[in-house]
Structures are given as structure tokens and as C-alpha cells.
Design an enzyme around this catalytic site. Sequence first.
Site, short mmCIF file in Angstrom:
data_model
loop_
_atom_site.label_atom_id
_atom_site.label_comp_id
_atom_site.label_asym_id
_atom_site.label_seq_id
_atom_site.Cartn_x
_atom_site.Cartn_y
_atom_site.Cartn_z
N SER A 70 5.04 39.46 43.53
CA SER A 70 5.43 38.69 44.71
C SER A 70 6.90 38.26 44.60
CB SER A 70 4.48 37.50 44.87
OG SER A 70 4.51 37.00 46.19
N ASP A 119 -0.19 41.29 48.55
CA ASP A 119 0.40 40.51 47.46
C ASP A 119 -0.31 40.73 46.12
OD1 ASP A 119 1.03 38.09 45.78
OD2 ASP A 119 2.20 37.58 47.55
#
Length: 283
Positions: free
Chosen positions: A51, A162
Site C-alpha cells: 500500500s 490493497d
Amino acid sequence: MKFLGFAGFKRKKPKVGLALGGGGARGSSHLGALTAFEEYGLDFDYVCGTSAGSLVGAFYAAGYNFKQIFDIAKTIKTKDIRTSKLFFVPSKTEGIEKIITDNLGDINIEDLKKPFSAVAVDIKSTNEVCITKGNLAKAVAGSCCVPGIFQPVEFGDRILCDGGLQNTMPADIPKLMGCDYVVAVDVNKSRTYGTTSTKMLDVLACTIRILMKGNVVKGYVNGDVVLKPETKRFKSTSTEGYLDMIEEGYREAIDRMPEILTLFQGRAPKKKVELKEENFEII
């Protein structure tokens, strides 16, 4: 033949990897840690990120120093990343991709100066995916693609979200790639707190924290030194206070520097890497 004894023994230079965890805007703390590493002349052999950590890590792997990354980071506004005009409509990841392409160009991961990988989740297979090649902007965007906030990213025949859903602090990845030691940075250690809010964004953020709370354990198991900047007072959804976040990252790295230096000197005991489960791919 002359006997050299212990004095003639030359210690092999260990390979040390860097794993940068996810945490949204709290990823600013990574910059503070990088500053400390620069001051001590530390040169990591492998870089991995999840991320926000993949975004910072990509620039670091490209050879950018703290000042160069900072100059880019201070120009980033939330509205430039989350481009949807409607609160309940996920944004495309064009804003994230643009940060990469505007500064590094439309390059592949293989073009970076240091070995690098971004961690994401393929929602088609539900597998954790370690991306080691291919378009850098797309790989980072996929790793940063928070469900409900961004639209999933197509990457070849995969659809990415993610990486924090399965590996929020990927300290195991550098070891799987041959590193002896790993320094990991957890910028979101306050994921243990809940919420009393019923607002969609707050509930979604809390849900993701619950998921990360479970999978961050393997990061702590595999990380030889895990930095934990104090970021609880900052929001993961806002860049407000980013200078203070950077300071927290710097302070934590300096405080833990004696431990980090033992890794580069090869004097720390080596942890055995935890084997990956079946739902994992390196691409």
C-alpha cells in the site's frame, strides 16, 4: 600456509532487506525512517512495500533520496488521489499512477536501481501477490487500492486490491528473495483501536484495521528489527500533520539504530523465515 586465526576471518556482508508497511497517509512516517538510514549510510539490498509503503518504496528503489521524495510528497493532496466527486463512489487509481509516471516515467519494476516488489491481493483468486516485474505505476496502484475507496486495478489477468488485506507489513518477502535480515516499518501500529462512528468511511477504515490486525503478525515474526513510529494521533485518511509523522519515523529509526546496525554487521541471530501458504504468488 600461515594460520590467520580469528583475526584473518572476514565476515561475509549480509543482505539486508527493507519492508515498508501500509497505513494510508501515515506512510509519511516512512520518510523519516529513510532520513535516518541516509544519515548512517545504510544501503538496503531489497525493497518491498504494501500500500503506502509500496509508493514510498518505489521511489527509494529508484534511487531517490529523502529530499527528493519529500519534495514530491508535500505536493500531494488527497483530492489528487481520491478523484471521485461522489463520496460513495470509488475512485479510479489514476491519481496514484500519475505520481509515479510524472516523476519516474512509464517504467517497469525491472528498470529500478534496486530489486523491488509491491504486495497486492488478486480478488479473482483471493491470493496474495508479490509483484516483481511489469508496469510500476499499475503495480503500486494495485497495492494501494483500498476496497471501497478505489476501483480494483487490472494487472495482466489479475484484478488487484490493497495488499494490506493479507500482508500489511511484508517482512517475509525480502527473506523469500534471499535476504539474511529485514528491517520492517509498521506505520499503523494503532490498528487495534475501534470506532464509535457510523460514517461509511470510518466503518470501512475500522474493518480494514481488523483485517490487518490479524495478518500483521507474520510481519513481526519475520522482521529482525521492526520500527513502530507513534502515529495514533494522525489520521490514515488525511495528510494533515505529515511533518510530525516524518519526525516520528525519524525518531523511532534513530532510537533503534544500534539494533539495525548489528544486522548490517551480520552480528544478529538469523530468524527462520515462515513459509508461505498456498494462497501466494510471485509474479
